[in-house]
Design a protein around this motif. Structure first.
Motif, PDB file in Angstrom:
ATOM      1  N   PHE A   1      27.682  45.924  41.863  1.00  0.00           N
ATOM      2  CA  PHE A   1      27.752  44.483  42.079  1.00  0.00           C
ATOM      3  C   PHE A   1      28.227  43.739  40.825  1.00  0.00           C
ATOM      4  O   PHE A   1      28.224  42.511  40.799  1.00  0.00           O
ATOM      5  CB  PHE A   1      26.392  43.937  42.508  1.00  0.00           C
ATOM      6  N   GLN A   2      28.627  44.465  39.813  1.00  0.00           N
ATOM      7  CA  GLN A   2      29.069  43.854  38.560  1.00  0.00           C
ATOM      8  C   GLN A   2      30.603  43.831  38.506  1.00  0.00           C
ATOM      9  O   GLN A   2      31.284  44.175  39.462  1.00  0.00           O
ATOM     10  CB  GLN A   2      28.482  44.618  37.375  1.00  0.00           C
ATOM     11  N   TYR A   3      31.136  43.405  37.357  1.00  0.00           N
ATOM     12  CA  TYR A   3      32.581  43.330  37.197  1.00  0.00           C
ATOM     13  C   TYR A   3      33.251  44.636  37.607  1.00  0.00           C
ATOM     14  O   TYR A   3      32.804  45.720  37.225  1.00  0.00           O
ATOM     15  CB  TYR A   3      32.952  43.066  35.744  1.00  0.00           C
ATOM     16  N   ALA A   4      34.339  44.501  38.342  1.00  0.00           N
ATOM     17  CA  ALA A   4      35.176  45.668  38.603  1.00  0.00           C
ATOM     18  C   ALA A   4      36.074  45.911  37.394  1.00  0.00           C
ATOM     19  O   ALA A   4      36.281  45.012  36.571  1.00  0.00           O
ATOM     20  CB  ALA A   4      36.046  45.415  39.834  1.00  0.00           C
TER      21      ALA A   4
ATOM     22  N   THR B   1      43.517  35.993  32.693  1.00  0.00           N
ATOM     23  CA  THR B   1      43.585  34.962  33.726  1.00  0.00           C
ATOM     24  C   THR B   1      42.622  35.198  34.883  1.00  0.00           C
ATOM     25  O   THR B   1      42.088  34.247  35.464  1.00  0.00           O
ATOM     26  CB  THR B   1      45.011  34.843  34.293  1.00  0.00           C
ATOM     27  N   ASN B   2      42.397  36.457  35.237  1.00  0.00           N
ATOM     28  CA  ASN B   2      41.591  36.768  36.422  1.00  0.00           C
ATOM     29  C   ASN B   2      40.310  37.530  36.119  1.00  0.00           C
ATOM     30  O   ASN B   2      39.429  37.608  36.967  1.00  0.00           O
ATOM     31  CB  ASN B   2      42.400  37.609  37.422  1.00  0.00           C
ATOM     32  N   VAL B   3      40.205  38.123  34.944  1.00  0.00           N
ATOM     33  CA  VAL B   3      39.139  39.055  34.566  1.00  0.00           C
ATOM     34  C   VAL B   3      39.237  40.305  35.437  1.00  0.00           C
ATOM     35  O   VAL B   3      39.607  41.376  34.982  1.00  0.00           O
ATOM     36  CB  VAL B   3      37.724  38.435  34.656  1.00  0.00           C
ATOM     37  N   SER B   4      38.909  40.159  36.713  1.00  0.00           N
ATOM     38  CA  SER B   4      39.047  41.279  37.650  1.00  0.00           C
ATOM     39  C   SER B   4      39.035  40.734  39.069  1.00  0.00           C
ATOM     40  O   SER B   4      38.735  39.565  39.292  1.00  0.00           O
ATOM     41  CB  SER B   4      37.914  42.300  37.469  1.00  0.00           C
ATOM     42  N   THR B   5      39.360  41.595  40.001  1.00  0.00           N
ATOM     43  CA  THR B   5      39.402  41.209  41.417  1.00  0.00           C
ATOM     44  C   THR B   5      38.102  41.612  42.100  1.00  0.00           C
ATOM     45  O   THR B   5      37.452  42.579  41.697  1.00  0.00           O
ATOM     46  CB  THR B   5      40.595  41.887  42.104  1.00  0.00           C
ATOM     47  N   THR B   6      37.751  40.893  43.132  1.00  0.00           N
ATOM     48  CA  THR B   6      36.506  41.120  43.859  1.00  0.00           C
ATOM     49  C   THR B   6      36.233  42.586  44.182  1.00  0.00           C
ATOM     50  O   THR B   6      37.073  43.267  44.784  1.00  0.00           O
ATOM     51  CB  THR B   6      36.493  40.311  45.166  1.00  0.00           C
ATOM     52  N   ARG B   7      35.056  43.070  43.812  1.00  0.00           N
ATOM     53  CA  ARG B   7      34.672  44.454  44.145  1.00  0.00           C
ATOM     54  C   ARG B   7      34.519  44.676  45.653  1.00  0.00           C
ATOM     55  O   ARG B   7      35.059  45.641  46.188  1.00  0.00           O
ATOM     56  CB  ARG B   7      33.356  44.819  43.445  1.00  0.00           C
ATOM     57  N   PRO B   8      33.763  43.814  46.367  1.00  0.00           N
ATOM     58  CA  PRO B   8      33.595  44.084  47.806  1.00  0.00           C
ATOM     59  C   PRO B   8      34.903  44.106  48.563  1.00  0.00           C
ATOM     60  O   PRO B   8      35.101  44.930  49.461  1.00  0.00           O
ATOM     61  CB  PRO B   8      32.669  42.958  48.286  1.00  0.00           C
TER      62      PRO B   8
END
Length: 366
Positions: free
Chosen positions: A53-56, A248-255
């Motif tokens: 549930f954390q950063y991807a 810009t995005n950090v990362s994209t949604t994990r789910p």
């Protein structure tokens, strides 16, 4: 620097607030539902918890990148998962412009309006190449426009709004032009699963260090709200694009990534074939009504849009709103897509009410 709000939002808001029933044919939100693998993947993901549930990873989940790479015939290190096709295009165009290889971005006319907007945002200069009446792009026209200042050539195949699909020879020549002028061909292939007849040629089929391909699962899996897209880059551009994506995005949604990966593994080709069959039938229904309305129109080879021009009724914003009020159909004014189709309207065939819209337009223009 000033930015203009895309006209889509104004038209959608006007249609939503209309005092009558309106068939919405403005935006490209598929109405047929996502494959079961999406919801199954989300349910599975919901039970994971903890680190999941954390950063991807900023470049995307390793499993998803490997799955994409296997399907596109590239190494996983060349794949970066982004926040939908829009972010993927931003990353690709940004990389093309930051190489000190020029400031010009060559676009088609008509054009998906977010490309010019991104060009301005990134500090580039726009040049437009008109397409043929049937939407075909002549690479000779692109070559005639290109110069030593050309940083990028941005194309979309299958195309929004024309529905054109660029064939193998066109794509080969566009790659050659990019190589000749040290430009990057940014090929947005978000509608690659919606070629209605015939074959699709990806820019990745040509081994070139001057090609960046972008794509998204928004349309492919009918999940425009998930924001899972990707870009495939030559190795030399990966570090810079990874850094821009992280900043810009950090990362994209994990789910969303987890669900897409499950759908890629579990979805039968029948899902995509059924959607293409559905669209072919809708095109027939809609264009038959346009014939009855005396309209000129483009019949798409891919994607799910139809451009139409009605007699003595130009595709202005004012007339677009009048269609909403008097015919109960909401489309997009052609002026949103450039100068060459400013007299036209664009309709998205991603509503189960295509037949109702067709009947309303035929009656209105009879």
């Amino acid at each position: 620097m000033e930015y203009e709000e895309p006209l889509f939002f104004e038209v959608m808001s006007y249609a939503e607030n209309a005092e009558r029933d309106v068939v919405d044919m403005v935006s490209g939100n598929p109405d047929w539902g996502s494959p079961d693998g999406i919801s199954e993947g989300l349910h599975e993901y919901a039970d994971l918890g903890g680190d999941d549930f954390q950063y991807a990873p900023s470049a995307g989940l390793r499993g998803l990148r490997e799955e994409i790479a296997a399907r596109r015939g590239v190494e996983a290190e060349r794949v970066i998962v982004a926040n939908g096709g829009g972010a993927a295009n931003y990353l690709a165009m940004g990389r093309a412009l930051e190489r000190d290889a020029g400031s010009e971005v060559i676009l088609t006319d008509p054009v998906y309006p977010y490309y010019p907007g991104k060009t301005t945002m990134l500090g580039g200069e726009q040049s437009f190449v008109p397409v043929d009446d049937d939407g075909a792009l002549d690479p000779a026209d692109v070559r005639a426009t290109a110069s030593d200042d050309t940083a990028a050539i941005v194309v979309n195949t299958p195309n929004n709004p024309t529905g054109a699909v660029y064939g193998e020879e066109t794509m080969r020549e566009l790659v050659a032009v990019a190589e000749e002028y040290d430009a990057i061909l940014v090929s947005d292939e978000v509608y690659d699963h919606f070629v209605l007849d015939g074959a699709f040629t990806s820019a990745l089929e040509f081994d070139s260090e001057h090609v960046i391909v972008t794509n998204s699962y928004s349309k492919t899996h009918a999940i425009t709200g998930f924001r899972v897209g990707y870009t495939v880059l030559p190795r030399e551009h990966v570090p810079a694009v990874r850094a821009r994506n992280m900043l810009t995005n950090v990362s994209t949604t994990r789910p969303g990534q987890y669900a897409v990966l499950n759908a890629l593994r579990e979805t039968s080709p029948d899902y995509h074939a059924e959607n293409r069959d559905r669209l072919r039938e809708r095109v027939r229904t809609f264009t038959t009504a346009l014939d009855a309305a005396g309209a000129e129109y483009t019949e798409p080879d891919g994607a799910f849009y139809v451009l139409a021009k009605f007699p003595d009724y130009p595709g202005t914003l004012e007339n677009t709103k009048q269609l909403v009020d008097e015919a109960g159909v909401a489309g997009m004014p052609g002026s949103a897509f450039g100068e060459s189709r400013s007299e036209w309207f664009r309709f998205a065939l991603v509503t189960p009410r295509v037949e109702a819209a067709a009947e309303r337009l035929a009656e209105y223009f009879a």
